[in-house]
Design a protein around this motif. Sequence first.
Motif, PDB file in Angstrom:
ATOM      1  N   HIS A  51       0.823  -1.215   0.000  1.00  0.00           N
ATOM      2  CA  HIS A  51       0.000   0.000   0.000  1.00  0.00           C
ATOM      3  C   HIS A  51       0.859   1.269   0.000  1.00  0.00           C
ATOM      4  O   HIS A  51       0.501   2.266  -0.626  1.00  0.00           O
ATOM      5  CB  HIS A  51      -0.945  -0.006   1.203  1.00  0.00           C
ATOM      6  CG  HIS A  51      -2.043  -1.017   1.090  1.00  0.00           C
ATOM      7  ND1 HIS A  51      -2.960  -1.012   0.056  1.00  0.00           N
ATOM      8  CD2 HIS A  51      -2.366  -2.082   1.880  1.00  0.00           C
ATOM      9  CE1 HIS A  51      -3.807  -2.020   0.209  1.00  0.00           C
ATOM     10  NE2 HIS A  51      -3.474  -2.689   1.302  1.00  0.00           N
ATOM     11  N   ILE A  52       1.985   1.221   0.684  1.00  0.00           N
ATOM     12  CA  ILE A  52       2.888   2.374   0.685  1.00  0.00           C
ATOM     13  C   ILE A  52       3.422   2.634  -0.724  1.00  0.00           C
ATOM     14  O   ILE A  52       3.449   3.779  -1.199  1.00  0.00           O
ATOM     15  CB  ILE A  52       4.062   2.139   1.666  1.00  0.00           C
ATOM     16  CG1 ILE A  52       3.562   2.183   3.103  1.00  0.00           C
ATOM     17  CG2 ILE A  52       5.153   3.192   1.457  1.00  0.00           C
ATOM     18  CD1 ILE A  52       4.614   1.791   4.120  1.00  0.00           C
ATOM     19  N   ILE A  53       3.833   1.567  -1.400  1.00  0.00           N
ATOM     20  CA  ILE A  53       4.365   1.708  -2.767  1.00  0.00           C
ATOM     21  C   ILE A  53       3.266   2.113  -3.738  1.00  0.00           C
ATOM     22  O   ILE A  53       3.449   3.005  -4.579  1.00  0.00           O
ATOM     23  CB  ILE A  53       5.037   0.394  -3.214  1.00  0.00           C
ATOM     24  CG1 ILE A  53       6.269   0.119  -2.339  1.00  0.00           C
ATOM     25  CG2 ILE A  53       5.433   0.455  -4.690  1.00  0.00           C
ATOM     26  CD1 ILE A  53       6.935  -1.203  -2.614  1.00  0.00           C
ATOM     27  N   TYR A  54       2.086   1.488  -3.615  1.00  0.00           N
ATOM     28  CA  TYR A  54       0.975   1.800  -4.517  1.00  0.00           C
ATOM     29  C   TYR A  54       0.555   3.262  -4.384  1.00  0.00           C
ATOM     30  O   TYR A  54       0.201   3.910  -5.371  1.00  0.00           O
ATOM     31  CB  TYR A  54      -0.207   0.874  -4.223  1.00  0.00           C
ATOM     32  CG  TYR A  54      -1.350   1.008  -5.203  1.00  0.00           C
ATOM     33  CD1 TYR A  54      -1.277   0.401  -6.456  1.00  0.00           C
ATOM     34  CD2 TYR A  54      -2.503   1.736  -4.885  1.00  0.00           C
ATOM     35  CE1 TYR A  54      -2.312   0.509  -7.373  1.00  0.00           C
ATOM     36  CE2 TYR A  54      -3.543   1.846  -5.785  1.00  0.00           C
ATOM     37  CZ  TYR A  54      -3.444   1.235  -7.029  1.00  0.00           C
ATOM     38  OH  TYR A  54      -4.474   1.350  -7.923  1.00  0.00           O
ATOM     39  N   ASP A  55       0.618   3.781  -3.170  1.00  0.00           N
ATOM     40  CA  ASP A  55       0.233   5.177  -2.937  1.00  0.00           C
ATOM     41  C   ASP A  55       1.131   6.157  -3.685  1.00  0.00           C
ATOM     42  O   ASP A  55       0.713   7.282  -3.963  1.00  0.00           O
ATOM     43  CB  ASP A  55       0.270   5.501  -1.438  1.00  0.00           C
ATOM     44  CG  ASP A  55      -0.944   4.947  -0.702  1.00  0.00           C
ATOM     45  OD1 ASP A  55      -1.919   4.560  -1.369  1.00  0.00           O
ATOM     46  OD2 ASP A  55      -0.900   4.899   0.554  1.00  0.00           O
ATOM     47  N   GLN A  56       2.356   5.731  -4.006  1.00  0.00           N
ATOM     48  CA  GLN A  56       3.263   6.618  -4.740  1.00  0.00           C
ATOM     49  C   GLN A  56       2.844   6.770  -6.197  1.00  0.00           C
ATOM     50  O   GLN A  56       3.351   7.652  -6.902  1.00  0.00           O
ATOM     51  CB  GLN A  56       4.709   6.088  -4.675  1.00  0.00           C
ATOM     52  CG  GLN A  56       5.197   5.728  -3.283  1.00  0.00           C
ATOM     53  CD  GLN A  56       4.854   6.782  -2.238  1.00  0.00           C
ATOM     54  OE1 GLN A  56       5.186   7.953  -2.405  1.00  0.00           O
ATOM     55  NE2 GLN A  56       4.215   6.351  -1.152  1.00  0.00           N
TER      56      GLN A  56
END
Length: 306
Positions: A51-56
């Motif tokens: 989710h952290i990576i997708y949010d980027q």
Amino acid sequence: MYGSIKDDFKNAFNRPNSAHTQLIIINVVVFLFLALLNVFSSLFGFQGVFHIIYDQFSIPPVFTDFLTRPWTLITYAFSHSLNDIFHILFNMLVFYWFAKLIIEYLGSDKVIILYVLGALAGSVAYLMVYNLIPFYVERSGFSGMVGASAAVYAVVVAAATLLPNYTFFLMFIGPVKIKYIAGFYIVLSFLGSVGGNAGGNIAHLGGAFMGYLYITQLQSGNDWGKWIISTMNFFKSFFKPSSKIKVSYKKEKTTASRSSSSRSSSSKKGGDASQEEIDAILDKISEKGYESLSKEEKQKLFNASK
């Protein structure tokens, strides 16, 4: 047809005029990376990392959230919904066919410019509507946005503005002028500007408007996207090995200078054109189609697109 598509993608990053295939490859690679990361994070229990990576890659509608990751102004246009493979499939197919037209008439750089400007226009429209029209947002669906649709709409409308009477042969329908295809997409997004994907459709309309503006300004002699190519070339320069070959001239400098001047003059006669000539050629394409150009006009347009 399939052989031609295969050739376009073969060595795409080494072939000239292949910006459309390069952009498609980047979109597919990002999609596969995020999809695989999603699968493995679910299997091994590190979904927080996913989710952290997708949010980027997802632009948030709330402006204060956006300020914490401003790069999503453009990265959202290189990612797609992982729950709907048709999202990326249809986007890339439409982009491929319309971008090929832009490359044929204006060159590869213009596709990159339209993609970036369309993505920026879509994200700005999305943020402005959400943060400046609260009563509209209350009735419509807005959430984090991903997808290349705004950029694709910019390319579609740009091609239709440049060559409104160019015809595509659509399966089960037959020949259709691309201005009607572009019009259909615009109406579809306008109708969808309320409801579950209101934010996405607002972004589509922003991209479409930018595609129209860019071409009309280009025909007036204003290229709004030069800074994009300059920025891209600046970063590319860091990865180009510097030449170690030194060339020195000890004599006959005057002769060499005259020869260079002669070649330059000959080059201008052979195909380079002034901005006024290019504008006239673009107007002629818009009115009568590319086929109406003479061989010399086609060469001038090709040289100008480099």
